[in-house]
Design a protein around this motif. Structure first.
Motif, PDB file in Angstrom:
ATOM      1  N   LEU A 109       0.849  -1.191   0.000  1.00  0.00           N
ATOM      2  CA  LEU A 109       0.000   0.000   0.000  1.00  0.00           C
ATOM      3  C   LEU A 109       0.880   1.234   0.000  1.00  0.00           C
ATOM      4  CD1 LEU A 109      -2.986   1.037   0.296  1.00  0.00           C
ATOM      5  CD2 LEU A 109      -2.509   1.214   2.745  1.00  0.00           C
ATOM      6  N   PRO A 110       0.759   2.108  -1.008  1.00  0.00           N
ATOM      7  CA  PRO A 110       1.620   3.313  -1.050  1.00  0.00           C
ATOM      8  C   PRO A 110       1.439   4.180   0.183  1.00  0.00           C
ATOM      9  CG  PRO A 110       0.531   2.960  -3.157  1.00  0.00           C
ATOM     10  CD  PRO A 110      -0.100   2.007  -2.193  1.00  0.00           C
ATOM     11  N   ASP A 111       2.510   4.854   0.563  1.00  0.00           N
ATOM     12  CA  ASP A 111       2.466   5.688   1.774  1.00  0.00           C
ATOM     13  C   ASP A 111       1.431   6.799   1.656  1.00  0.00           C
ATOM     14  OD1 ASP A 111       4.465   4.169   2.904  1.00  0.00           O
ATOM     15  OD2 ASP A 111       6.084   5.459   2.169  1.00  0.00           O
ATOM     16  N   GLY A 112       1.233   7.331   0.464  1.00  0.00           N
ATOM     17  CA  GLY A 112       0.323   8.467   0.316  1.00  0.00           C
ATOM     18  C   GLY A 112      -1.126   8.093   0.120  1.00  0.00           C
ATOM     19  N   ALA A 113      -1.466   6.799   0.217  1.00  0.00           N
ATOM     20  CA  ALA A 113      -2.835   6.370  -0.082  1.00  0.00           C
ATOM     21  C   ALA A 113      -3.855   6.994   0.861  1.00  0.00           C
ATOM     22  CB  ALA A 113      -2.926   4.849  -0.023  1.00  0.00           C
ATOM     23  N   THR A 123     -10.547  11.130 -10.246  1.00  0.00           N
ATOM     24  CA  THR A 123      -9.229  11.701  -9.972  1.00  0.00           C
ATOM     25  C   THR A 123      -8.937  11.647  -8.473  1.00  0.00           C
ATOM     26  OG1 THR A 123     -10.166  13.923  -9.790  1.00  0.00           O
ATOM     27  CG2 THR A 123      -9.376  13.230 -11.955  1.00  0.00           C
ATOM     28  N   VAL A 124      -7.654  11.513  -8.150  1.00  0.00           N
ATOM     29  CA  VAL A 124      -7.212  11.491  -6.753  1.00  0.00           C
ATOM     30  C   VAL A 124      -6.184  12.594  -6.574  1.00  0.00           C
ATOM     31  CG1 VAL A 124      -6.104  10.153  -4.936  1.00  0.00           C
ATOM     32  CG2 VAL A 124      -7.617   9.009  -6.553  1.00  0.00           C
ATOM     33  N   ALA A 125      -6.468  13.524  -5.694  1.00  0.00           N
ATOM     34  CA  ALA A 125      -5.550  14.626  -5.406  1.00  0.00           C
ATOM     35  C   ALA A 125      -4.654  14.233  -4.238  1.00  0.00           C
ATOM     36  CB  ALA A 125      -6.331  15.893  -5.081  1.00  0.00           C
ATOM     37  N   ARG A 134      -2.610   5.855  -8.033  1.00  0.00           N
ATOM     38  CA  ARG A 134      -3.394   6.261  -6.864  1.00  0.00           C
ATOM     39  C   ARG A 134      -4.699   5.480  -6.779  1.00  0.00           C
ATOM     40  NH1 ARG A 134      -2.281  12.846  -7.188  1.00  0.00           N
ATOM     41  NH2 ARG A 134       0.012  12.655  -6.950  1.00  0.00           N
ATOM     42  N   LEU A 135      -5.008   5.050  -5.574  1.00  0.00           N
ATOM     43  CA  LEU A 135      -6.163   4.196  -5.333  1.00  0.00           C
ATOM     44  C   LEU A 135      -7.385   5.024  -4.982  1.00  0.00           C
ATOM     45  CD1 LEU A 135      -4.402   1.472  -3.141  1.00  0.00           C
ATOM     46  CD2 LEU A 135      -4.868   1.394  -5.601  1.00  0.00           C
ATOM     47  N   SER A 191     -10.590   0.825  -6.026  1.00  0.00           N
ATOM     48  CA  SER A 191     -10.436   0.678  -7.471  1.00  0.00           C
ATOM     49  C   SER A 191      -9.052   1.173  -7.834  1.00  0.00           C
ATOM     50  CB  SER A 191     -11.492   1.486  -8.231  1.00  0.00           C
ATOM     51  OG  SER A 191     -12.783   0.962  -8.022  1.00  0.00           O
ATOM     52  N   SER A 192      -8.393   0.442  -8.740  1.00  0.00           N
ATOM     53  CA  SER A 192      -7.045   0.812  -9.164  1.00  0.00           C
ATOM     54  C   SER A 192      -6.995   0.908 -10.677  1.00  0.00           C
ATOM     55  CB  SER A 192      -6.021  -0.228  -8.679  1.00  0.00           C
ATOM     56  OG  SER A 192      -4.748   0.026  -9.237  1.00  0.00           O
TER      57      SER A 192
END
Length: 884
Positions: A109-113, A123-125, A134-135, A191-192
């Motif tokens: 899991l990315p740190d910024g999730a 879109t994910v800001a 980005r998830l 969703s990815s």
């Protein structure tokens, strides 16, 4: 003059409103259908590009056989053209949720999730520019503990749910050094954009060979010293271009080539990162154990030899064309482009015929007026202006209405249909209108109509004014071929003889009606045939071809006792036709330079037993294909993709965990090509396998046959009991049931059902307009003839039969021609829309022919009923008017 001209055009419209509306309708359908389909592919790609850019999907993906470190990530960031780079860890495992066992890809899991925000679901800001892929959190929350995870919200199976526990059964060879946690609780769904294709999330060496679910877990779930398995990177300026476009590919390729040229340096640096600390540790141990030289030096020498033997890793540089989901979506959008290039041509052909017939009739009705204008000295262009203005008003209105409506409806329906198998968010209405497609479709619709109008006017103006100022005399009757068939002709009634003569007397009308009706019937048959072809996949594969309904596999640690336990458990649950096979996920290549194709290679322990659970036959003619110890059979879809034929030589390659072909390959000669609809398979006899595997040192010539096919009792309760009993068998890998596969493929294939409905409804509307317009013109041309019949005492029924019998016969003949044309057109559409791992059925069912045939006749009957009133309103006085 301009005011008078406009008034004349308006009067013409009011005086022939039915004809005017018919042109509007036919042009609206033609232009709208063409524009809608032409925009469907671009709209699909634009939606995907918006999703990819909004979630910062990678442009380049790097893989290494020795993994990566933070230093490697920085080296990639420093390459010219790289905008951002993010490392990740992933591994494939077999997991159990409830009674289901599936192949799952576990990723870091990315740190910024948890800091990402979305307001539109696309879109994910995030403040972290290095947060890629980005998830989108669909439900629940982000995991915080090492035993928590989020899973896909888009999987076709719909499992697992929030709150369920997932157990790791086993995984790839590197599992122990990668993943520490062996049990996860689902706390959310995501969703990815990295996994847009929901039928398969990628390839693996586990289970069926397909990743059926993915999950993301926090860093604590992975081993402390686990290396990164991949690096995702974005390219500067690539997001300014549409994903999959030539400009995008060029921008990415430039940077990918730059990385390719540096792979040796990156590999050497990675090797140095690994060997340097090992060498330092070894040197320290050498100094420490200097006093115990004799006992320690042997161990130190072995360690030194291991370090010296280490080789630089192999690096793989991938772009989105190697991403199964993105590539599949791109290919399907391009298939829509292929359909759009051909399918609407039928609409335009019919529209051209209707416009030509309609405007020809209008010119004929006003030939006296045209003759007067010509006698007064007006030129061809001036006279034609009225009719061109009439046609332009109708065609432009129809084009605007059709494009405005169907450019929104058709792409939206197509994208909603494909949303069943692709997790790409559909844009909200109104959709953007592609100017090029709109102008092209509008120009074609208006241009065809104006061209037909010009042709009709110019044809009439070839005559002298004196002839134009007289009504055109009726065509002289001629003997027809049927009259030479004496026994038949003598038995026909007077009205039937007149009908037959009239049909061949007006050849243009006969041809126009025939082509118009056959085109409409063909389009309807394509719709029904497409539905047949889709659902034949399931009926043929899981009924006619594949007879087993249960698959049980054990892992590599299974013993003979475990295999016997499987057989005993299956028999205790009334399973029959037990067949042991070896199933391997491999790559197959032909003799040409085509890329290898991922296939399942199935080798039975006994060749005769496999023939009991699988029907080996050719699709055309159903000729049986022999399967014995020396047989090598390739399924039809795989053979067609690779261009293989019976007698050709194929090469089987081992497949690594990244889906690449490895090893020197094993050659074998094809003995047959067999019918199959789901998946790409190669069936190899035991003797043929031994001969082929001996050519590649990495292949086992002696197989363990750890997979068992069986025919088990149907029913959910029976499957649950059997699955529960099999879970007690040691080293169980997977338990699969055909019923689950049928449900999955039914969901996947239902995406095209909505498109089929659109095709049928559009074709039906076109058929109704064509029949109405042609019938209306037919009656208008024969007003005096109809009035004469009434004066002569023909009853209402006889007059109706006299006129409508011709329409019925022409509809019948056009219907039959349309069935033949539709059969060919359906074959083209099927070959165009097929996906890579599925072969559609090739047979149109008799009921579909019947439905298309009867629907056209139903529309004909409706038009006849609607036009009876016009026949009743024909005044008998018309027949007494002089033609002068």
């Amino acid at each position: 003059m301009h005011g008078a001209f406009a008034k004349i055009v308006r009067r013409s419209i009011r005086g022939s409103l039915g004809r005017f509306l018919a042109i509007i309708g036919i042009v609206a359908l033609g232009c709208g259908f063409f524009a809608g389909l032409q925009m469907s592919g671009p709209d699909m790609r634009a939606s995907a590009d918006r999703y990819y850019d909004g979630t910062h999907l990678w442009d380049i993906r790097l893989l290494s056989t020795l993994g990566f470190s933070d230093d490697d990530v920085q080296r990639v960031r420093d390459i010219e053209g790289i905008a951002d780079a993010m490392p990740s860890i992933s591994t494939d495992v077999m997991m159990q949720t409830g009674d289901e066992q599936t192949a799952v890809r576990v990723s870091l899991l990315p740190d910024g999730a948890s800091d990402g925000e979305t307001s539109d679901g696309v879109t994910v800001a995030s403040d972290d520019d290095e947060y890629l892929n980005r998830l989108l959190l669909r439900d629940g929350r982000w995991p915080t503990a090492e035993d928590e995870c989020v899973v896909s919200a888009d999987t076709a199976a719909g499992e697992p749910h929030i709150g369920q526990t997932i157990h790791v059964l086993y995984g790839t060879d590197a599992l122990d050094g990668t993943l520490d946690s062996r049990e996860f609780t689902v706390v959310g769904t995501v969703s990815s954009s990295n996994y847009p294709y929901t039928v398969s999330f990628g390839s693996t060496t586990l289970g069926s060979g397909m990743i059926e679910q993915y999950l993301y877990a926090p860093r604590d779930a992975f081993a402390v010293d686990a290396a990164y398995t991949e690096i995702y990177a974005t390219v500067e300026g690539a997001d300014a271009h549409e994903s999959g476009s030539d400009d995008y590919e060029q921008a990415v390729t430039r940077v990918a080539d730059r990385i390719e040229r540096k792979t040796d340096d990156l590999a050497d640096a990675r090797l140095d990162d690994i060997t340097r600390p090992l060498q330092q540790e070894l040197d320290e141990r050498r100094a420490t154990y200097e006093t115990e030289r004799d006992a320690a030096m042997a161990q130190l020498a072995d360690a030194q030899a291991e370090i010296d033997a280490m080789e630089p890793p192999e690096l793989y540089v991938l772009d989105r064309t190697q991403s199964e989901g993105a590539a599949s979506y791109q290919a399907d959008s391009e298939r829509m482009d292929s359909i759009a290039d051909v399918f609407p041509a039928m609409f335009f052909l019919v529209a051209a015929l209707v416009a030509l017939t309609t405007m020809t009739r209008m010119v004929e009705n006003e030939r006296i007026e045209i003759g007067t204008y010509k006698a007064l000295g007006y030129g061809t262009g001036t006279i034609a202006c009225k009719y061109l203005a009439y046609a332009a008003a109708a065609s432009v209105t129809g084009a605007v209405i059709g494009i405005a409506a169907l450019s929104q409806v058709l792409p939206y329906i197509v994208m909603r249909a494909y949303a069943i198998i692709y997790a790409v968010p559909a844009p909200s209405l109104p959709l953007p209108i592609q100017p090029g497609a709109a102008l092209l479709s509008g120009g074609l619709g208006v241009g065809v109509t104006l061209l037909c109008t010009w042709f009709a006017v110019v044809s009439s103006l070839r005559e002298t004014p004196s002839r134009l100022m007289l009504p055109r005399p009726p065509k002289a009757g001629k003997r027809i071929l049927l009259e030479h068939v004496g026994p038949l002709w003598r038995r026909m009634s007077f009205s039937w003889k007149v009908t037959c003569r009239n049909i061949f007397r007006y050849k243009r009308r006969f041809l126009m009606t025939l082509i118009g009706i056959s085109g409409c019937t063909a389009l309807m048959l394509v719709g029904f045939g497409l539905h047949d072809s889709i659902w034949d996949i399931i009926d043929n594969q899981f009924g006619t071809i594949q007879h087993y309904n249960t698959v049980v596999s054990l892992n590599a640690n299974a013993t003979d006792e475990d295999l016997e336990s499987v057989r005993r458990t299956l028999r205790e649950h009334d399973a029959t036709e037990l067949t042991r096979v070896d199933v391997q996920n491999m790559q197959v290549a032909g003799a040409d330079d085509a890329d290898p194709l991922a296939v399942q290679v199935i080798v039975p322990q006994k060749a005769s037993a496999l023939s009991d659970v699988i029907t080996f036959r050719e699709r055309v003619g159903h000729t049986p294909v022999a399967f014995d110890d020396d047989a090598v059979l390739v399924t039809e879809k795989a053979a067609a993709t690779l261009g293989l034929h019976v007698g050709d030589e194929l090469t089987l390659y081992r497949q690594d965990g990244m889906g690449n072909a490895t090893g020197g390959g094993a050659r074998a000669r094809i003995t047959g090509i067999v019918e199959n609809y789901v998946g790409n398979m190669v069936y190899v006899g035991p003797e043929a396998w031994q001969q082929a595997a001996a050519q590649d040192d990495g292949m086992d010539t002696e197989l363990a046959y750890r997979t068992t096919y069986a025919v088990a009792p149907d029913g959910q309760r029976a499957r649950d009991d059997l699955s529960a009993a099999l879970r007690e068998v040691p080293h169980l890998s997977t338990v699969g049931f055909s019923a689950i596969s049928i449900d999955t493929y039914s969901t996947m294939l239902s995406s095209i059902n909505l498109i089929v409905v659109v095709l049928i409804v559009s074709a039906a509307a076109l058929a109704f307009i064509v029949l109405y317009n042609l019938t209306n013109i037919n009656i208008g041309e024969r007003v005096r003839e109809i009035a004469t019949l009434k004066v002569l005492g023909f009853t209402r029924g006889e007059v109706n039969a006299y006129i409508f019998r011709e329409i019925a016969i022409l509809s019948l003949v056009g219907d039959l021609f349309g069935l033949a044309l539709g059969t060919w057109l359906e074959g083209f559409v099927i070959a165009t829309v097929e996906v890579d791992v599925v072969m559609f059925g090739r047979i149109i069912h008799p009921l579909s022919y019947l439905y298309a045939f009867l629907l056209t006749l139903v529309f004909c009957a409706v038009v006849v009923l609607a036009m009876r009133g016009r026949l009743d309103r024909v005044d008998m006085v018309e027949s007494l008017k002089s033609v002068d």
